[in-house]
Scaffold this motif. Structure first.
Motif, mmCIF file in Angstrom:
data_model
loop_
_atom_site.group_PDB
_atom_site.id
_atom_site.type_symbol
_atom_site.label_atom_id
_atom_site.label_comp_id
_atom_site.label_asym_id
_atom_site.label_seq_id
_atom_site.Cartn_x
_atom_site.Cartn_y
_atom_site.Cartn_z
ATOM 1 N N ALA A 1 40.632 1.399 -16.359
ATOM 2 C CA ALA A 1 42.090 2.261 -16.141
ATOM 3 C C ALA A 1 42.353 3.311 -17.673
ATOM 4 O O ALA A 1 42.208 2.720 -18.766
ATOM 5 C CB ALA A 1 43.458 0.777 -16.115
ATOM 6 N N ARG B 1 49.759 -8.212 -11.214
ATOM 7 C CA ARG B 1 50.581 -7.197 -11.725
ATOM 8 C C ARG B 1 50.532 -8.273 -13.273
ATOM 9 O O ARG B 1 50.584 -10.242 -13.323
ATOM 10 C CB ARG B 1 51.843 -7.300 -12.240
ATOM 11 N N THR C 1 44.566 2.696 -20.728
ATOM 12 C CA THR C 1 46.052 2.533 -20.997
ATOM 13 C C THR C 1 46.042 2.371 -21.937
ATOM 14 O O THR C 1 46.831 1.367 -23.129
ATOM 15 C CB THR C 1 44.936 0.208 -21.553
ATOM 16 N N LYS D 1 49.945 3.534 -12.686
ATOM 17 C CA LYS D 1 49.637 2.523 -12.684
ATOM 18 C C LYS D 1 50.774 2.003 -10.870
ATOM 19 O O LYS D 1 50.187 1.520 -10.546
ATOM 20 C CB LYS D 1 50.173 1.364 -13.561
ATOM 21 N N SER E 1 47.084 -4.571 -11.926
ATOM 22 C CA SER E 1 48.141 -3.792 -12.030
ATOM 23 C C SER E 1 49.541 -4.161 -13.198
ATOM 24 O O SER E 1 48.818 -5.579 -14.292
ATOM 25 C CB SER E 1 49.153 -3.323 -11.083
ATOM 26 N N THR E 2 50.032 -4.220 -14.151
ATOM 27 C CA THR E 2 51.207 -3.909 -14.889
ATOM 28 C C THR E 2 52.460 -4.188 -15.349
ATOM 29 O O THR E 2 53.373 -3.697 -13.698
ATOM 30 C CB THR E 2 50.883 -3.034 -16.443
ATOM 31 N N ASN F 1 44.674 6.428 -13.337
ATOM 32 C CA ASN F 1 45.185 4.867 -12.893
ATOM 33 C C ASN F 1 45.576 4.700 -11.042
ATOM 34 O O ASN F 1 45.784 4.115 -10.840
ATOM 35 C CB ASN F 1 46.494 4.862 -13.413
#
Length: 299
Positions: free
Chosen positions: A61, A148, A63, A130, A101-102, A79
């Motif tokens: 990704a 996530r 980041t 994202k 994911s986040t 992303n």
């Protein structure tokens, strides 16, 4: 079982490779640039097809959270578009995809821990890219797990734990934000959860619980509390220590807005997969111990 993971140097990728090394039931292959470049979609399908995965872990990704504010096209290219191509390539091979994911998909204004049913509302380019990636993955491959996670640290790369230990060597005090809350998460615990869920999916064509899950360390704290635990643990293990001063987010402005509340409920993952991450303090202690040991050995 053959896992192919995108990226080579990320914290989760390196943790995954290490955790799988001693296991006979997993063969993990990491693919990165130039063979597989998320910014160059034409490289993705050939690289994954040649690797012959049973399952694809989409971990690579963009980041750089603050830099993304100046590079939105690149952030979305990697992303969102890139992640979608990874999921589509996996689908053509007949492989499920586990996509990372986040917490940044949420705006952080909610009370308590976010669940998978809460509506995302990212406040940064990184978070928006994202979230777009989640949508692209889900659309491209119905056999997906979107995990996530938040506040990830490890012995690898750049992260908060390593930064605190480095600053403690020559500073009398470190100022750390005290009004942002979340769940510190060891990349090793993420890797263990990926291997566990991959084993659950392997050969189980009847698995019907694909979708979005939250995966984070057990327990919550703010950044200054996290810093204090790191440094107290370091001191107890003979490492560097210094005082921590609480400051507010407004005292430490950043280009990209951070969520004030990054807490994630992991009840759904525990219910479906029967696994819960350890208390973050336990996992953090092991990472600090390892970092101090490696430093003493000159590594």
């Amino acid at each position: 079982m053959r896992l192919v993971v995108t990226g080579r140097e990320g914290q989760v990728v390196r943790s995954l490779m290490e955790r799988a090394y001693t296991r006979r039931d997993f063969d993990v292959v990491a693919l990165g640039r130039p063979e597989l470049d998320l910014a160059k979609p034409e490289t993705i399908a050939p690289a994954l097809t040649a690797a012959r995965p049973d399952l694809v872990v989409s971990a690579a990704a963009y980041t750089a959270v603050d830099q993304a504010e100046d590079e939105p096209d690149l952030a979305f290219s990697v992303n969102s578009t890139g992640a979608g191509h990874v999921a589509a390539a996996a689908a053509r091979i007949g492989a499920p995809v586990i996509h990372l994911s986040t917490d940044y998909v949420f705006n952080g204004s909610g009370e308590g821990a976010y669940t998978e049913d809460d509506e995302p509302a990212p406040r940064s380019v990184y978070g928006a890219s994202k979230l777009a990636g989640e949508h692209a993955v889900a659309k491209a491959n119905p056999r997906h797990l979107i995990l996530r996670t938040a506040w990830v640290y490890s012995p690898f790369g750049r992260n908060f734990v390593k930064t605190m230990l480095k600053l403690a060597v020559d500073r009398d005090e470190i100022a750390v934000v005290a009004d942002q809350w979340g769940n510190p998460t060891s990349a090793f615990d993420v890797a263990d959860a990926i291997l566990h869920s991959a084993a659950t999916l392997h050969g189980n064509m009847g698995f019907a619980s694909f979708g979005v899950y939250h995966l984070a360390g057990t327990g919550e704290t703010n950044w200054s509390g996290f810093a204090r635990h790191i440094l107290v643990t370091s001191q107890a293990l003979g490492g560097p220590y210094t005082a921590v001063k609480d400051i507010s987010t407004s005292d430490y402005p950043t280009k990209a807005q951070r969520p004030a509340n990054s807490r994630l409920s992991t009840a759904k993952f525990t219910s479906v997969f029967g696994r819960t991450a350890p208390d973050w303090r336990m996992s953090m202690k092991e990472v600090v111990r390892r970092l101090l040991t490696e430093k003493r050995r000159g590594r």
